[in-house]
Design an enzyme around this catalytic site. Structure first.
Site, PDB file in Angstrom:
ATOM      1  N   VAL A 110       0.807  -1.222   0.000  1.00 49.21           N
ATOM      2  CA  VAL A 110       0.000   0.000   0.000  1.00 49.21           C
ATOM      3  C   VAL A 110       0.837   1.267   0.000  1.00 49.21           C
ATOM      4  O   VAL A 110       0.547   2.210  -0.725  1.00 49.21           O
ATOM      5  CB  VAL A 110      -0.963  -0.012   1.197  1.00 49.21           C
ATOM      6  CG1 VAL A 110      -1.680   1.319   1.325  1.00 49.21           C
ATOM      7  CG2 VAL A 110      -1.973  -1.132   1.021  1.00 49.21           C
ATOM      8  N   ASP A 111       1.911   1.278   0.815  1.00 48.74           N
ATOM      9  CA  ASP A 111       2.695   2.508   0.920  1.00 48.74           C
ATOM     10  C   ASP A 111       3.383   2.905  -0.376  1.00 48.74           C
ATOM     11  O   ASP A 111       3.183   4.019  -0.860  1.00 48.74           O
ATOM     12  CB  ASP A 111       3.714   2.378   2.062  1.00 48.74           C
ATOM     13  CG  ASP A 111       3.046   2.452   3.422  1.00 48.74           C
ATOM     14  OD1 ASP A 111       3.123   3.501   4.069  1.00 48.74           O
ATOM     15  OD2 ASP A 111       2.434   1.451   3.822  1.00 48.74           O
ATOM     16  N   PRO A 112       4.219   2.031  -0.949  1.00 44.23           N
ATOM     17  CA  PRO A 112       4.867   2.479  -2.186  1.00 44.23           C
ATOM     18  C   PRO A 112       3.876   2.649  -3.330  1.00 44.23           C
ATOM     19  O   PRO A 112       4.057   3.509  -4.187  1.00 44.23           O
ATOM     20  CB  PRO A 112       5.885   1.373  -2.483  1.00 44.23           C
ATOM     21  CG  PRO A 112       5.433   0.189  -1.711  1.00 44.23           C
ATOM     22  CD  PRO A 112       4.696   0.706  -0.527  1.00 44.23           C
ATOM     23  N   LEU A 113       2.799   1.857  -3.322  1.00 45.16           N
ATOM     24  CA  LEU A 113       1.771   2.017  -4.352  1.00 45.16           C
ATOM     25  C   LEU A 113       1.190   3.425  -4.283  1.00 45.16           C
ATOM     26  O   LEU A 113       1.098   4.141  -5.282  1.00 45.16           O
ATOM     27  CB  LEU A 113       0.663   0.987  -4.126  1.00 45.16           C
ATOM     28  CG  LEU A 113      -0.411   0.854  -5.199  1.00 45.16           C
ATOM     29  CD1 LEU A 113       0.093   0.034  -6.356  1.00 45.16           C
ATOM     30  CD2 LEU A 113      -1.676   0.223  -4.630  1.00 45.16           C
ATOM     31  N   GLY A 121       2.543   5.968  -2.860  1.00 36.77           N
ATOM     32  CA  GLY A 121       3.612   6.929  -3.141  1.00 36.77           C
ATOM     33  C   GLY A 121       3.766   7.191  -4.632  1.00 36.77           C
ATOM     34  O   GLY A 121       3.931   8.344  -5.062  1.00 36.77           O
TER      35      GLY A 121
END
Lengths: 427, 396
Positions: free
Chosen positions: A183-186, A188
């Site tokens: 979820v985080d890098p997506l 980002g």
């Protein structure tokens, strides 16, 4: 940097921390933007200098002893390349005023501060826009700036349930979480795309842009086809492990060695025949149970067993090579050490080395460019910053404070080069 | 937002079309070039038995991935098709393709050839492993990419096979990266009027997600393994069953664990060896065993409510049906209605962000195959008779 980067001349301010927002601004930094982490007392919490009662200590770069722990937190170093850092106290009016002066000479503010906090401090979008009428601001949060859930905090594990969790795992069993927090890098990278869209829009119209990005909505976009299918055909997807609803063989097969696996996906009769040839089993190729796509799918469990009889005698990479040589989709399941040593990624220069902050001759491995641009390649300009390492570069060189002025602000604990100053009562 | 960007879209499948979907949904003009008679392979995936070929825009996957695009048919294997393509390039800002490497060159349509026609063109190639390297010509599907990227190895249970996610995550990740890369190059072009070539590898976009794992490996020489529903960052931090489904639970901060003890009233949890994240990771199974009966008393929505009221984080595992009924997503107008050619209304996610408090995403549908042949080729000066002839000659 002049003349060679896509975002030359664009200044990005990053507020907040951890992963999603820093991942976004790091990518903009690789594209050539001038990225400044504006860090409060305690700093980006992934440094581990936040309130000790709040966060667990991060793991550190073990080999480097001559940097304080908050400047060598492992994932912080990996995520925050290409950025400057300044420490500042927003709770003080002088801090807020200084920040507005920095906003005035910047193009983008990207933030994932606690919902409502910027508003409470009088640093909401309208205020920032009044200072900088061409500002692009991107607020990132779990659920967005509107709606009943707008104040809910979020981390990767609590966003996955809105997206691929329900379809990941085995039939009849519970949902499985992803091993990497997608979820985080997506989010980002979506944020970087949003900011780039806004830059293009601003170039055309001269207008300011406010972007309100929700992690949950980012994640749901990766299961959009299921939403469409449900409303169009009233079908709800089920968990199916590694299996395909149409083709077989399709899945992971055990190979020789400890926890070694090979993914194989046969799409048609030609690939099936080639797979049989590589396995070298004529009875397999002639077996009526596997003669066409429908039969192979029908008998997939037995098929998987037959294939694994072969694969468990093989080294994963060797088996992959044999199959790919005859055009059969196959891929060894790589662990991080195998990934780093992978010959294809080596040829692609996917990994590179970078020095530790303030230690220009001590290098560690890091990621190189994630995609290749021919004229304005992604670049690594500097390592992750130490806390407040660039107070002078930010406030004197970019904002125009005098050096004595900056020194006074540091004396008065408005600007910091130590994350522990004024750290108490943070939250 | 992106009106005035003209995109020629040669992609098919998932990764490339997702990139061009983002462009089209944000207002760019996207002309999707498809093989005559067959079209994009995803047109035929997952088509319901009730779909009527003459009014279908393909299965749900095609419909979702190709909203707001125009469709023309073109046979790039023919010299006349390639000439037609070059005519289109003169009017384009961006070309995006996802053929196997060297395919465009085989058509005489490499970046070198096309930038000679239009030096300001930005061309993005999306491929499984990139335009160079050992694996350049390897065949791949979603599971192959997920395996080779390093993502698959740490998903699933320790005593079972590595597990892929239940959606095309590798390809969505590549699509969103290609979107950002293309926009960066386009932004640059706005000031220099010079284009460039972009090489996007699905494998590399995915391996890039392993920031935490790479730093564990580089700085601590640690190689992570699969740990199922659990997490190396703490416990509870994963999926747990409740009365009517599953929830994700997270302790969030150090203050969270005492809050869990207080909330659940489970005295057995109040052990000193459970006080730290590392301690709880070590005693994971015991702690889970204590929690499960308590969790089983709650329905998902209620559990999330009490858990978050105690200052912790939780979410219910949503099915698609749950998503459509979510008060938050409804308040956000996140799902939009799209007209389907068969007359029904389809709900689809709009996009992951709002702009200036409004929805910047268009709500047009996916195109029928070759639906815009007349309009697009007509603009180039071709009459209906020309098009009939070209169709008969296998060019479009």
């Amino acid at each position: 940097m002049a003349g060679e980067s896509a975002l030359e001349g664009i200044r990005v301010l990053e507020l907040g921390g951890r992963w999603a927002t820093p991942h976004c601004s790091a990518l903009l930094g690789e594209m050539g933007a001038d990225v400044i982490k504006v860090e409060e007392p305690g700093g980006d919490s992934s440094r581990g200098a936040g309130r000790p009662s709040r966060w667990e200590a991060p793991f550190l770069a073990a080999a480097i002893k001559n940097l304080p722990p908050y400047n060598r937190a492992g994932s912080f170093l990996m995520i925050n390349r290409n950025k400057l850092s300044t420490g500042i106290d927003f709770r003080k009016p002088e801090g807020r005023e200084l920040f507005l002066r920095l906003v005035k000479v910047s193009d983008v503010v990207v933030e994932n501060m606690r919902p409502g906090r910027l508003d409470k401090m009088g640093l909401d979008y309208e205020t920032l826009k009044a200072t900088n009428p061409k500002l692009i601001m991107c607020s990132m949060g779990g659920y967005g700036k509107t709606g009943p859930d707008r104040f809910r905090r979020a981390v990767g594990i609590t966003i996955e349930p809105y997206s691929f969790a329900s379809v990941t795992g085995y039939p009849g069993e519970g949902p499985m979480r992803s091993g990497v927090d997608h979820v985080d890098p997506l989010s980002g990278v979506y944020a970087a795309g949003a900011i780039l869209s806004a830059l293009i829009f601003r170039h055309r119209t001269g207008e300011s842009v406010y972007i309100d990005l929700s992690f949950a909505e980012c994640a749901i976009c990766t299961v959009g086809q299921y939403v469409v299918d449900y409303t169009l055909n009233q079908r709800l997807p089920a968990r199916s492990g590694n299996k395909s609803p149409l083709t077989a063989p399709h899945g992971c097969y055990r190979c020789k060695g400890d926890d070694s696996w090979l993914a194989i996906a046969v799409r048609n009769d030609r690939e099936w025949q080639q797979l049989c040839q590589v396995i070298g089993d004529e009875t397999l190729a002639k077996d009526e149970k596997f003669c066409d796509a429908a039969s192979r799918w029908q008998n997939r469990e037995e098929l998987d067993r037959r294939i694994e009889e072969w694969s468990q005698k093989m080294d994963g990479y060797d088996a992959m090579k044999l199959l790919q040589e005859v055009g059969v989709p196959a891929g060894a399941v790589l662990s991080i050490d195998k990934l780093v040593g992978n010959p294809h990624l080596k040829a692609r220069e996917f990994f590179t080395e970078i020095p530790y902050p303030t230690l220009p001759t001590t290098y560690h491995r890091t990621f190189g460019p994630r995609f290749k641009l021919s004229e304005t390649p992604l670049k690594l300009y500097r390592p992750a910053p130490c806390y407040g390492e660039h107070n002078k570069e930010v406030w004197v060189d970019r904002v125009g404070l005098g050096e004595a002025e900056l020194e006074r602000f540091i004396q008065n604990k408005v600007i910091f080069n130590d994350p522990f100053v004024e750290r108490k009562d943070l939250f | 937002m992106l009106k005035d960007i003209k995109v020629i879209d040669l992609t098919q499948g998932i990764a490339g079309p997702y990139c061009t979907k983002l462009l089209a949904d944000l207002g760019a003009e996207v002309i999707k070039i498809e093989k005559p008679y067959r079209g994009d392979i995803t047109r035929r995936l997952g088509v319901s038995a009730q779909d009527m070929p003459e009014v279908t825009t393909g299965g749900s996957l095609f419909f979702y991935l190709n909203t707001n695009k125009k469709s023309i048919t073109l046979n790039l294997k023919t010299g006349s098709g390639q000439k037609l393509f070059k005519q289109l390039v003169s009017g384009a800002d961006v070309i995006i393709e996802s053929f196997r490497p060297q395919t465009m060159s085989s058509f005489g349509l490499s970046y070198d050839a096309l930038s000679a026609i239009k030096p300001s063109v930005v061309m993005t190639s999306v491929s499984s492993f990139g335009q160079s390297g050992l694996y350049r010509d390897y065949e791949a599907t979603e599971i192959i990419l997920y395996a080779l990227s390093g993502l698959m190895n740490i998903t699933g249970e320790p005593d079972r096979e590595p597990l892929k996610l239940g959606t095309y995550m590798a390809q969505y990740v590549a699509g969103q990266n290609a979107f950002a890369a293309t926009l960066a190059a386009f932004y640059r072009k706005l000031t220099t009027d010079k284009g460039q070539y972009i090489d996007v590898s699905i494998m590399e976009c995915c391996s890039r997600l392993l920031e935490f794992q790479l730093s564990q490996y580089v700085f601590q020489n640690y190689i992570p393994h699969r740990i199922g529903y659990a997490n190396e960052k703490g416990h509870p931090h994963g999926m747990f069953p409740c009365k009517d489904g599953w929830v994700a639970l997270h302790v969030r901060t150090k203050a969270g664990w005492p809050a869990v003890i207080k909330l659940t009233g489970i005295k057995e949890l109040d052990k000193p060896e459970y006080a730290s994240d590392q301690g709880r990771i070590k005693h994971r199974d015991e702690i889970t065993a204590y929690l499960l009966p308590w969790l089983a008393e709650f329905k998902g929505d209620d559990l999330v409510k009490v858990w978050e009221e105690a200052g912790l984080s939780a979410s219910k595992v949503h099915t698609v049906k749950d998503l459509l009924g979510s008060p938050q997503l409804q308040a956000r107008n996140f799902f939009i209605d799209i007209e389907h050619p068969n007359g029904s209304k389809v709900k689809s996610p709009s996009g992951p962000f709002k702009v200036n408090n409004a929805i910047p995403w268009r709500n047009g549908r996916a195109p029928l195959l070759g639906e815009h042949n007349k309009a697009v080729f007509g603009k180039l000066g071709y009459s209906e008779e020309d098009l009939t002839r070209l169709k008969g000659q296998g060019v479009i």
